[in-house]
Design an enzyme around this catalytic site. Sequence first.
Site, PDB file in Angstrom:
ATOM      1  CG  ASP A   1      -1.938   1.055   1.247  1.00 46.07           C
ATOM      2  OD1 ASP A   1      -2.976   0.870   0.590  1.00 46.07           O
ATOM      3  OD2 ASP A   1      -1.702   2.104   1.876  1.00 46.07           O
TER       4      ASP A   1
ATOM      5  CG  ASN B   1      -4.377  11.541  -4.960  1.00 46.45           C
ATOM      6  OD1 ASN B   1      -3.708  11.745  -5.968  1.00 46.45           O
ATOM      7  ND2 ASN B   1      -5.032  10.413  -4.755  1.00 46.45           N
TER       8      ASN B   1
ATOM      9  CG  ASP C   1      -4.570   9.467 -11.908  1.00 53.35           C
ATOM     10  OD1 ASP C   1      -4.890   8.973 -10.799  1.00 53.35           O
ATOM     11  OD2 ASP C   1      -5.395   9.952 -12.702  1.00 53.35           O
TER      12      ASP C   1
ATOM     13  CD  GLU D   1      -4.414   4.405  -1.444  1.00 57.64           C
ATOM     14  OE1 GLU D   1      -5.320   4.440  -2.309  1.00 57.64           O
ATOM     15  OE2 GLU D   1      -4.573   4.833  -0.297  1.00 57.64           O
TER      16      GLU D   1
END
Length: 301
Positions: free
Chosen positions: A172, A180, A189, A216
């Site tokens: 993770d 973000n 992204d 993620e």
Amino acid sequence: MSQQPTVLIVDDDRLNRALLAELLKDDCRLLLAKDGLSGLDIAQREDVSLILLDVSMPGMDGYEVMRRLRANPETADIGVIFITGMAEEEDEEKGLMLGAADYVQKPIRPAIVKARVKVHLKLAAQRRELERLSLQDGLTGIANRRYFDDAFERCLRRAARQGEAMGVAIFDVDHFKQYNDFYGHGAGDEALRQVAAVFSHFTRRPGDVAARYGGEEFVLLMPQASNFADIAEELRQAIVARSIAHARSPTSAVLTLSGGGVIVTQSQGLTTTQLLAQADTLLYRSKNEGRNRVFIDHFSA
Ligand SMILES: [Mg+2]
């Protein structure tokens, strides 16, 4: 794909095998079997696109071969063209009911066999391409969760059958929400694409799978990986070495991963759910003990 498709010919008649092989040798890679059992064995081991299957064989006939092909998830989707000697509608019907793609009659008429094989190889190639697209993660281009789930089931069955060790781990991205929020979703992204590229780098052997599991989260699957813990740790380091700046991470100045995974040596009777649950527990241990680390353990029931 430039690689030639593989066609398996299963026929007890040596002359017929030779005739078909001569006919098709320029269009595909050919594998030959002289009875049903060895045909089934080859179909399971090799990446076969199409099977030409003789109906009438001593021992196991073509219908029984067909039933067993369809009953095994690893061979269930292979196209089959029946070769029928008896030119009786009943046989053709029976074959089609069992899921044959087509049939050809003996005596073999070369032009017809060539044309039908060509059509079915084209269909098989189209199926594969669709299948490939449906198994790919749209954002990163690596495998998606659906692909991973199937590959994991296959890998576990194979490991149980052959008594091999295998490894599976979940990773993770640390503090990805903060990434973000700070850099924007476009940058997020791009970061995921870079992480995916590192994962791809670690899957060079046949059977190795890296996939985006969702959001993620990424997963790594390796058959025959006794050094799985080392590989998972190298992967973690490779992400750090990528130096993707993460100004809002409390863990590090760069983007990092936490991971958890298991190595399984005795996989008889185990389920993918059990393995993933333990991998997940170890992932959370990595998170709780400061992130940017990987715990790999031997699976224990
Ligand atoms: Mg025969």
